[in-house]
Scaffold this motif. Structure first.
Motif: not given
Length: 212
Positions: A35-49, A74-77, A92-99
């Motif tokens: 998660f630390q690596e994920l959090h550090a990624l410089a992603l464009p808005k709207g990435a699918q994770i 606005g990433h979709r997790v 997971a869904l209550d927290a904000g995951c898209a799937g």
């Protein structure tokens, strides 16, 4: 949302990452083994994770660090578990995951999930969908005066199919009761979804029961 600008496969399981790559493609997808690596990624808005819930350093869903993923970015997790559970899915869904899905779902299912997420909808899987529909059915008697205006938008057959689907009947069950093919049932449901402005059976159930 017309489509993600970037994809991320967040897992330390090389076999799982390969499974996702073979099913979904995106050879230039970002990779994160924590998660630390994920959090550090410089992603464009709207990435699918695609997020493996077996990552060892995942914070609790209530942790504010999650907001960096689905807040302004606005990433979709898509939360993926090798041992899926309905309660975990709800959290997971209550927290904000898209799937939420089984991490090793077959390639066809993974591609379907990807398409649903890219169109801006939420994927919850058939088992959890049935659980939520049952909950909607239990809540229906509490609605003092359910609206029936929705049915005026549908044909008689579409209304019949919609009511049965809202009560949790499968396509096979509906086909048998109406003496039509499953393909015809799917066509009636697709028409009903479009006319009622809903995207899945749960929203249909809420509409039929006057809850939404």
């Amino acid at each position: 949302m017309s489509g993600a600008k970037a994809w991320v496969y967040a897992t330390r399981d090389a076999g799982l990452r390969l499974h996702w790559q073979k099913a979904l493609g995106h050879p230039k997808a970002f990779a994160a083994a924590s998660f630390q690596e994920l959090h550090a990624l410089a992603l464009p808005k709207g990435a699918q994770i695609w997020l493996d819930l077996a990552l060892p350093d995942l914070p609790k869903w209530q942790d504010p660090t999650w907001q960096a993923l689905w807040g302004n970015a606005g990433h979709r997790v898509i939360a993926a578990s090798s041992n899926p559970k309905d309660d975990e899915a709800m959290a997971a869904l209550d927290a904000g995951c898209a799937g939420y899905c089984h991490a090793f779902s077959d390639p066809g299912t993974l591609r379907q999930i990807q398409q649903v997420i890219q169109t801006g909808h939420v994927w919850i899987g058939s088992a959890l969908m049935q659980r939520l529909i049952r909950g909607a059915n239990l809540a229906a008697p509490l609605v003092s005066a359910p609206s029936s205006t929705w049915s005026s938008l549908l044909t008689h057959r579409e209304t019949e199919v919609a009511v049965m689907a809202a009560k949790g009947a499968s396509n096979l069950d509906i086909a048998g009761a109406c003496r039509i093919s499953e393909r015809t049932v799917k066509a009636h449901l697709s028409a009903a979804f479009e006319k009622l402005g809903v995207s899945d059976r749960l929203q249909l159930a809420l509409k039929v029961h006057g809850i939404q």
